[in-house]
Design a protein around this motif. Structure first.
Motif, short mmCIF file in Angstrom:
data_model
loop_
_atom_site.label_atom_id
_atom_site.label_comp_id
_atom_site.label_asym_id
_atom_site.label_seq_id
_atom_site.Cartn_x
_atom_site.Cartn_y
_atom_site.Cartn_z
N SER A 142 0.84 -1.19 0.00
CA SER A 142 0.00 0.00 0.00
C SER A 142 0.88 1.24 0.00
O SER A 142 1.71 1.42 0.90
N ALA A 143 0.71 2.08 -1.03
CA ALA A 143 1.55 3.27 -1.15
C ALA A 143 1.36 4.25 0.01
O ALA A 143 2.35 4.75 0.55
N PRO A 144 0.11 4.55 0.44
CA PRO A 144 -0.02 5.47 1.58
C PRO A 144 0.67 4.95 2.83
O PRO A 144 1.30 5.70 3.56
N GLN A 145 0.55 3.63 3.06
CA GLN A 145 1.20 3.05 4.24
C GLN A 145 2.71 3.17 4.14
O GLN A 145 3.37 3.58 5.10
N ALA A 176 4.31 5.35 2.44
CA ALA A 176 4.64 6.77 2.54
C ALA A 176 4.72 7.19 4.00
O ALA A 176 5.65 7.90 4.40
N GLN A 199 5.36 5.30 6.50
CA GLN A 199 6.54 4.65 7.10
C GLN A 199 7.82 5.40 6.75
O GLN A 199 8.71 5.56 7.59
N ALA A 226 3.60 7.47 -6.34
CA ALA A 226 2.87 7.88 -5.15
C ALA A 226 3.77 8.24 -3.97
O ALA A 226 3.31 8.85 -3.01
N VAL A 272 6.81 12.20 -0.22
CA VAL A 272 7.58 11.93 1.01
C VAL A 272 9.06 11.80 0.72
O VAL A 272 9.89 12.16 1.57
N ASN A 332 1.31 13.29 7.55
CA ASN A 332 1.22 13.48 6.11
C ASN A 332 -0.12 13.05 5.51
O ASN A 332 -0.75 13.80 4.78
N PHE A 333 -0.56 11.84 5.85
CA PHE A 333 -1.74 11.29 5.18
C PHE A 333 -3.00 11.46 6.02
O PHE A 333 -3.95 10.69 5.90
N LEU A 339 -5.85 12.62 -1.40
CA LEU A 339 -4.89 11.54 -1.67
C LEU A 339 -4.11 11.84 -2.95
O LEU A 339 -2.89 11.65 -3.01
N ASN A 342 -0.15 12.24 -3.38
CA ASN A 342 0.57 11.27 -4.20
C ASN A 342 1.12 11.88 -5.48
O ASN A 342 2.06 11.36 -6.05
N THR A 343 0.46 12.93 -5.96
CA THR A 343 0.77 13.59 -7.23
C THR A 343 0.68 12.64 -8.42
O THR A 343 1.33 12.87 -9.43
N ALA A 344 -0.11 11.57 -8.29
CA ALA A 344 -0.31 10.67 -9.42
C ALA A 344 -1.49 9.76 -9.13
O ALA A 344 -2.04 9.77 -8.03
N VAL A 374 -4.76 2.32 -4.94
CA VAL A 374 -4.12 3.06 -3.84
C VAL A 374 -5.00 3.19 -2.59
O VAL A 374 -4.52 3.29 -1.48
N GLN A 396 -6.81 0.23 1.49
CA GLN A 396 -6.75 0.09 2.94
C GLN A 396 -7.74 1.01 3.67
O GLN A 396 -8.01 0.81 4.86
N TYR A 397 -8.27 2.01 2.97
CA TYR A 397 -9.12 2.99 3.67
C TYR A 397 -10.47 2.42 4.08
O TYR A 397 -11.14 2.97 4.95
#
Lengths: 356, 328
Positions: A77-80, A82, A84, A105, A109, B62-63, B241, B245-247, B252, B255-256
């Motif tokens: 997972s890219a957000p996860q 990121a 980390q 993605a 960061v 950040n997120f 998001l 992420n800029t993409a 992606v 997980q939400y």
């Protein structure tokens, strides 16, 4: 070559701190830590990649080259990943090495980490952030090498089946491009079919079995690694003669190659793939940057190519279910970087050693 | 359902002891996660003082923006007693649209996003009129969102319009954007849902649909309004998001789905409907977000992250059950 902000800052920092010229092994990184952020740990290639990182970093810590390391895995997972990387940034690691979940993605960061004067090295699955150093495979070249070998073996004439990787990934796209470009020079070679084997033997077997009834005689199969054994099984089940199949360095593929070669009539092919040990190259690249050495922004790594004379040695070294890989040393990585800077041929791959 | 909860639903009807009990329950509902958040932040700051700076907080949180808006979307659905299993892929779809259409053909892109909000309202209507279980409808919808996302953007890439990353990279003075946005969102949500009369009606649809219907309000309109609110929050979360992420990437947001449900429940919401608080939801989203960082700062392997997030959920529900038992 235009050097990015990171290198300038990194070099300036280490020069300012050490006050000594950057020569191999001279600038001390003994107090530094290098962390690995890995996007996914759920397949054999990645497991071996982590093992190689462990070997390289433990060796470096034992010899007092660096102080500590840490590995964090995200769940694809890219957000996860990121967040980390954000955590690692705050924890004061001097360098962060990344196998990225997404080519784009993580760029935000990564830029943040670079701004905090952290050396960022991406490898295997790259991120495009300009401030990051890249340890890259040339996958277009992989396709070209396969196409040239097949064309030569077939005498420039025959039907070829292409087994591809996961659709939509840059690796699959690049290998395919190389294959198409390579065959363009040989009008007698015809790509008669193409399936997505997803670098997985069982899927490759199913997909190839599905397309075989529609195909004329197939003389050769070009693959992407992890799919050669499944392809063979599909041909066997269909009662077709075994074509020339390019192998991908997996243990089952090498064992199959060995079995076919030992049978009467013999069998000739070659095997190539990226090596999970590339994590040890990325580790040493990060260490060299911290030490103030001159490092190219992109380090091109040669693919691991196994020809029949090396088959036995590699087969002995790779564990069942594993992928062939050398453990790249600091010296080898330095020679590779020097070759990259001088635009000369990379050093020959280290000989296989048995895996612990 | 205990008496104090009833009182909280139909404000003004109950009086005396019941109302005091309701106040206490409501305070605990937000107070518990708030205290947990303070503890988590204290540990993180103690382990890593540089996290306390403006830069540190920006990196650490950040997120936050996609997480709090996704949690808010989930809260709107849970408020009516439903559950949304499709919000994760929905974020992915918004992400893909924002990284392609919104940049190349802005008008078309905005229309597509508006259509998505309308689709959410339509989903609410479908669930209400056909009396379908929301878990089935939203799970089905999740595959539709994923399929559409792959159609819009088959492989990761694309680029959002320039203003989008700039908006989320904005650095307001003194307070980092994630903190500022969280405070504003919690305040706005708290006002709309807890302090306006239609907010009481909306919560009542989840808790006491018959009472609300008898009072002359349309249950259909209410459910559609809440689902539209969920869709709009989901669109904002997806845009956030994309800004970070800029993409675009069709996988992606996956997980939400689970973290948004967890955020609502940890933040004091309950599955029975009608019992949610926007403030608690924002706090819950922070807790789920910081759980991973906390482990990292304590040097515990990231392999434990999912287990710990699940563990938090169980502990919170356990404590709440204890509290209810002692109050009864």
């Amino acid at each position: 070559m235009k050097l990015g902000k990171c290198l300038v800052v990194g070099a300036a920092l280490s020069l300012a701190l050490m006050g000594s010229p950057a020569r191999a092994g001279d600038t001390s990184t003994a107090k530094d830590g290098i962390a690995l952020s890995n996007s996914y740990a759920g397949n054999g290639w990645r497991q071996q990649m982590l093992k190689m990182w462990g070997l390289a970093s433990k060796d470096a810590i034992k010899r007092g080259v660096i102080a500590r390391t840490k590995v964090v895995n995200a769940d694809n997972s890219a957000p996860q990943q990121a967040s980390q990387i954000g955590d690692l940034t705050l924890q004061g690691w001097k360098a962060i090495v990344i196998d990225a979940a997404s080519p784009t993605a993580l760029n935000g960061v990564i830029q943040q980490a670079c701004s905090a004067h952290i050396v960022v090295v991406v490898f295997d699955s790259l991120a495009t952030a300009p401030c990051a150093y890249k340890v890259a495979y040339n996958y277009v070249n992989m396709g070209l090498m396969e196409a040239n070998y097949v064309a030569k073996r077939l005498g420039g004439k025959g039907n070829v089946l292409e087994v591809r990787g996961i659709a939509g990934t840059s690796v699959d796209h690049d290998i395919h491009r190389g294959i198409v470009e390579g065959f363009a020079k040989y009008p007698g070679i015809k790509l008669v079919g193409s399936v997505h084997g997803n670098w997985t033997q069982s899927i490759a077997q199913k997909e190839v079995a599905g397309i075989l009834p529609t195909l004329p005689k197939v003389a050769a199969v070009v693959t992407q690694g992890g799919d050669g054994y499944g392809t063979y099984e599909a041909f066997k089940a269909a009662g077709r003669p075994t074509p020339l199949i390019i192998m991908g360095n997996r243990q089952d593929e090498l064992a199959l190659w060995k079995k076919l070669a030992s049978a009467p009539g013999g069998y000739r092919t070659f095997s190539l793939s990226s090596a999970p040990g590339v994590s040890s190259i990325a580790f040493w690249v990060a260490q060299r940057i911290l030490a103030g050495a001159k490092v190219p922004k992109t380090v091109n790594v040669p693919l691991l190519v196994i020809m029949s004379k090396d088959l036995d040695a590699w087969l002995k070294a790779v564990p069942p279910g594993g992928v062939s890989t050398p453990l790249y040393s600091q010296q080898w990585t330095e020679r590779l970087m020097a070759a990259n800077l001088a635009h000369t041929a990379p050093p020959p791959s280290p000989v296989p050693t048995s895996m612990p | 359902m205990p008496a104090d909860v009833t009182a909280e639903m139909a404000a003004g009807i109950a009086a005396g002891a019941g109302e005091r009990g309701a106040r206490r329950a409501a305070a605990l509902r937000v107070g518990l996660p708030a205290a947990a958040l303070v503890v988590m932040l204290s540990v993180i700051f103690a382990m890593q003082p540089r996290a306390m700076s403006y830069f540190g907080l920006s990196v650490l949180l950040n997120f936050t923006l996609p997480a709090i808006f996704a949690a808010m979307a989930q809260m709107a659905v849970i408020a009516v007693g439903d559950i949304d299993l499709g919000i994760g892929p929905f974020l992915s779809l918004v992400n893909c649209i924002a990284a392609t259409l919104l940049a190349t053909r802005p008008l078309f892109g905005w229309l597509a996003l508006a259509a998505l909000v309308a689709a959410y309202a339509g989903m609410g209507a479908l669930i209400h009129v056909r009396r379908l279980p929301s878990i089935v409808v939203t799970l089905g919808a999740s595959f539709v969102w994923l399929g559409l996302a792959l159609l819009v953007l088959p492989s990761p890439g694309g680029a959002p319009p320039g203003w989008l990353p700039a908006l989320f990279a904005w650095q307001p003075p003194f307070v980092p954007l994630p903190v500022l946005a969280s405070i504003l969102l919690a305040a706005l949500g708290q006002f709309l849902l807890m302090h306006t009369s239609y907010g009481v009606v909306l919560r009542g649809i989840g808790g006491h649909p018959r009472a609300i219907a008898r009072a002359g309000w349309s249950l259909l309109a209410g459910r559609m309004a809440l689902y539209a609110l969920a869709g709009a929050s989901g669109v904002i979360a997806g845009l956030a998001l994309t800004g970070l992420n800029t993409a675009g990437d069709a996988t992606v947001g996956a997980q939400y789905t689970l973290t948004s449900i967890a955020a609502v429940i940890v933040g004091g919401g309950e599955f029975v409907g009608g019992i949610v608080t926007p403030l608690g939801t924002v706090i819950g989203a922070w807790i789920m977000l910081l759980a991973g960082s906390l482990l990292s700062f304590l040097n515990i392997s990231t392999d434990w992250q999912l287990s710990v997030q699940g563990g938090i959920l169980i502990v919170v529900l356990g404590l709440r059950a204890l509290n209810r038992w002692s109050a009864a």
